[in-house]
Design an enzyme around this catalytic site. Structure first.
Site, PDB file in Angstrom:
ATOM      1  N   HIS A   1       5.923 -37.403 -27.993  1.00 20.51           N
ATOM      2  CA  HIS A   1       7.153 -38.104 -27.638  1.00 20.51           C
ATOM      3  C   HIS A   1       8.137 -38.209 -28.797  1.00 20.51           C
ATOM      4  O   HIS A   1       9.339 -38.244 -28.574  1.00 20.51           O
ATOM      5  CB  HIS A   1       6.856 -39.423 -26.934  1.00 20.51           C
ATOM      6  CG  HIS A   1       6.449 -39.171 -25.516  1.00 20.51           C
ATOM      7  ND1 HIS A   1       5.138 -39.030 -25.133  1.00 20.51           N
ATOM      8  CD2 HIS A   1       7.182 -38.908 -24.412  1.00 20.51           C
ATOM      9  CE1 HIS A   1       5.083 -38.733 -23.851  1.00 20.51           C
ATOM     10  NE2 HIS A   1       6.307 -38.655 -23.377  1.00 20.51           N
TER      11      HIS A   1
ATOM     12  N   ASP B   1       2.203 -30.969 -18.335  1.00 18.78           N
ATOM     13  CA  ASP B   1       0.909 -31.381 -17.796  1.00 18.78           C
ATOM     14  C   ASP B   1       0.238 -30.257 -17.020  1.00 18.78           C
ATOM     15  O   ASP B   1      -0.982 -30.106 -17.081  1.00 18.78           O
ATOM     16  CB  ASP B   1       1.081 -32.609 -16.893  1.00 18.78           C
ATOM     17  CG  ASP B   1       1.106 -33.885 -17.708  1.00 18.78           C
ATOM     18  OD1 ASP B   1       0.234 -34.031 -18.576  1.00 18.78           O
ATOM     19  OD2 ASP B   1       2.008 -34.713 -17.499  1.00 18.78           O
TER      20      ASP B   1
ATOM     21  N   CYS C   1      10.900 -29.127 -14.773  1.00 24.15           N
ATOM     22  CA  CYS C   1      11.380 -30.062 -15.799  1.00 24.15           C
ATOM     23  C   CYS C   1      10.460 -30.128 -17.002  1.00 24.15           C
ATOM     24  O   CYS C   1      10.653 -30.948 -17.885  1.00 24.15           O
ATOM     25  CB  CYS C   1      11.601 -31.453 -15.206  1.00 24.15           C
ATOM     26  SG  CYS C   1      10.114 -32.160 -14.526  1.00 24.15           S
TER      27      CYS C   1
HETATM   28  C1  PEP Z   1       5.550 -32.464 -17.609  1.00 23.21           C
HETATM   29  O1  PEP Z   1       4.392 -32.873 -17.550  1.00 23.21           O
HETATM   30  O2  PEP Z   1       5.859 -31.250 -17.689  1.00 23.21           O
HETATM   31  C2  PEP Z   1       6.678 -33.418 -17.603  1.00 23.21           C
HETATM   32  C3  PEP Z   1       7.917 -33.014 -17.508  1.00 23.21           C
HETATM   33  O3  PEP Z   1       6.388 -34.739 -17.715  1.00 23.21           O
HETATM   34  P1  PEP Z   1       5.932 -35.484 -19.078  1.00 23.21           P
HETATM   35  O4  PEP Z   1       6.111 -34.526 -20.214  1.00 23.21           O
HETATM   36  O5  PEP Z   1       6.783 -36.689 -19.180  1.00 23.21           O
HETATM   37  O6  PEP Z   1       4.495 -35.796 -18.784  1.00 23.21           O
HETATM   38 MG    MG Z   2       3.964 -34.867 -16.899  1.00 22.61          MG
END
Ligand code: PEP
Ligand code: MG
Length: 573
Positions: free
Chosen positions: A193, A463, A510
């Site tokens: 993050h 993920d 995304c």
């Molecule tokens: C992902 O898992 O690709 C995603 C966009 O969500 P995060 O990175 O917030 O888990």
């Molecule tokens: Mg995710």
């Protein structure tokens, strides 16, 4: 002097040049032996402690204000939590006692914090993070008491490249993107993050360089190439020249099409409302992922419905005022994802047990449908209310980590229930577009069933890669498995797009993969309708989309999908 290259993982795909500034918090806990107790003037030491506590309070208040101005309200909340810890009665009593025993103020502080820190360290996961907070406050007091000089991350000179072992999200949130031309860290991954915040702030960053980084001296001239994932120390004339010439791609403030006229929406991923105006400036057509966890993190209690309403409305209003409308929803589309906690996204006050709430445990929608149904309800109430406002016409709501149709149906029922409640209360609301994140292997098999029940799917490759490849996303040792170009991941993406379209939904992406301009042609060839990414990469991706010929892109995708190894995929690209 010959140039030296340090390879790592590119976290922000831009380039910066500047002078190295090491961020190495001094070990202020390394105190000399205390003098004999009868040689200590306890009254004077008590006064010394009180002065340091007052100074610490003033510092925290000032940092809270500047973080609020520069980054956002939510990032500022970490300082509110620290202000509370600073006056914790148990710790204050411990300090009193140690001062009464005849210890000097720094030793009294160190002794009084030791027990509580150890207590939290003994706990698991998120509670253990409290220990980090307490250490931070203890070190602040010790720094003030010992007169140790401090590196202010928030007030570094212009043209600084920050080098550190690791930056926490709150360290990163303090950085001033006007002054900091780069970040390079020994630890950390592209999807951590802190890296995501660096991208939101548009600061060139290379992470995970390893201990070699230590070989760079303060003030060394550096080129941080976040695209190549390389830091060059003492660049030679040629490198310096190339860095100077690397101009930014021009921003495109309108929706784009491929060379043969196929529209592809390009949206921004946001973590806080403060990131919305810069995203509009980079030419985002809308928001493809608003990660609401940042609203809930680094504070002592969840934001209420009113606060959430304001945050979601603000993002919608920024886009309604500023962005070119790239879709048919009546305003720029703003996809807000409901709370996705657990896994690598802890929230202190929810007291999540890491053993039960890890990557394979209760996280994302699983928590929203179970023990945190109350948070889900207040979030949905705020969202449905925003959808009824003028600014909220393009609002869309997306559920994270769905892996069964039962979960999706339960989430949709909850939306209906909230709508009924608002109706009965006479509160204005509207049902926004609804979507599901496809980020578990199960969801790729169920994509058509999901698509029949919602308006859109959005592929979360961060993920999805972790789960398809069975390699935890935040483990440096697993980097070889974490490439979304792995054949198994590509086939899962392909399956999802085809099934999503068959079920009548639009399909976006995304995950971080969507923001890599070198993959734009492939992603268009795979049939994605929308790509959502960190705002800094939008100009490059829009430029690439305009160059794509859909037929050749589809041929490229077909040939890449036939490859059985990552190396063959890379070769064909
Ligand atoms: C992902 O898992 O690709 C995603 C966009 O969500 P995060 O990175 O917030 O888990
Ligand atoms: Mg995710």
């Amino acid at each position: 002097m010959t140039e030296r290259r340090f390879e790592g993982i590119g976290a922000t795909p831009t380039l910066g040049v500047g002078a190295a500034v090491w961020y190495r918090p001094t070990d202020v806990t390394d105190l000399d032996e205390p003098p004999a107790t009868d040689a200590v003037d306890s009254a004077a030491e008590r006064e010394r402690f009180e002065a340091a506590q007052a100074d610490a309070r003033a510092e925290l208040e000032a940092e809270r204000e500047s973080t609020r101005d520069r980054v956002g309200d939510d990032e500022a909340e970490v300082f509110t939590a620290h202000l509370k810890f600073l006056e914790d009665p148990q710790i204050e009593a411990g300090i009193e006692e140690a001062l009464d025993e005849g210890l000097p103020a720094p030793h009294a502080v160190k002794q009084a914090f030791a027990g509580p820190i150890e207590q939290f360290e003994g706990m698991d996961g998120m509670m253990a993070e409290r220990a980090d907070d307490l250490r931070d406050i203890r070190d602040r007091l010790l720094r003030l008491l010992t007169g140790t000089e401090r590196t202010h991350l928030g007030s570094l000179p212009e043209g600084s490249v920050v080098l550190a072992e690791l930056l926490t999200p709150s360290d990163t949130a303090q950085l001033d993107p006007e002054a900091i031309t780069g970040i390079a860290t020994m630890e950390g991954g592209r999807t951590a993050h802190a890296a995501i915040i660096a991208r939101s702030l548009g600061i060139p960053a290379v992470v995970g360089i390893g201990e070699d980084l230590d070989g760079i001296d303060e003030n060394t001239e550096l080129v941080v190439d976040g695209e190549a994932g390389v830091v060059v120390a003492d660049p030679d004339e040629e490198t310096r020249q190339r860095a100077a010439e690397s101009t930014q791609t021009p921003v495109i403030q309108e929706p784009v099409e491929t060379a043969d006229g196929q529209a592809v929406e390009v949206a921004a991923n946001l973590g806080t409302p403060a990131e919305a105006p810069p995203a509009v400036d980079q030419g985002a057509d809308g928001v493809g992922l608003f990660r609401t966890e940042f609203l809930f993190q680094d504070r002592s209690a969840a934001p209420d419905e009113a606060e959430q309403f304001e945050a979601y409305r603000e993002v919608c209003a920024t886009f309604a005022d500023g962005a070119a409308d790239g879709d048919d929803t009546g305003g720029p589309r703003v996809v807000v994802r409901t709370l996705d906690v657990g896994g690598d996204k802890p929230i202190d006050y929810l007291d999540l047990d890491p053993a039960e709430n890890g990557f394979l445990g209760a996280r994302g929608i699983r928590l929203s449908l179970d023990e945190h149904a109350d948070l889900f309800e207040s979030q949905l109430r705020a969202l449905l209310r925003v959808a009824a406002t003028d600014a909220g016409a393009g609002l869309a709501v997306m559920f994270p980590l769905v892996s069964t149709v039962e979960e999706l149906e339960a989430a949709l029922e909850q939306v209906e229930r909230v709508a009924d409640d608002l109706d009965n209360e006479g509160v204005e609301y509207a049902i926004p577009e609804l979507g599901v994140m496809v980020e578990t292997p199960a969801s790729t098999y169920l994509a058509e069933a999901f698509a029949e029940r919602v308006d859109f799917l959005s592929i979360g490759t961060n993920d999805l890669t972790q789960y398809i490849q069975s390699a935890q996303r935040d483990l440096d040792r697993m980097t070889d498995y974490q490439d979304p170009l792995a054949p198994a991941v590509l086939r899962a993406i392909d399956r999802t797009v085809t099934a999503g379209h068959a079920g009548g939904a639009w399909v976006g992406m995304c995950g971080e993969m969507a923001g890599d301009p070198d993959l734009t042609e492939l992603l268009v060839g795979l049939g994605l309708d929308e790509l959502s990414m960190s705002a800094v990469t939008i100009p490059d991706v829009k430029t690439r989309i305009r160059e794509v010929d859909t037929e050749s892109a589809e041929e490229l995708a077909a040939s890449v999908l036939e490859a059985d190894t990552l190396a063959t995929v890379q070769e064909r690209l």
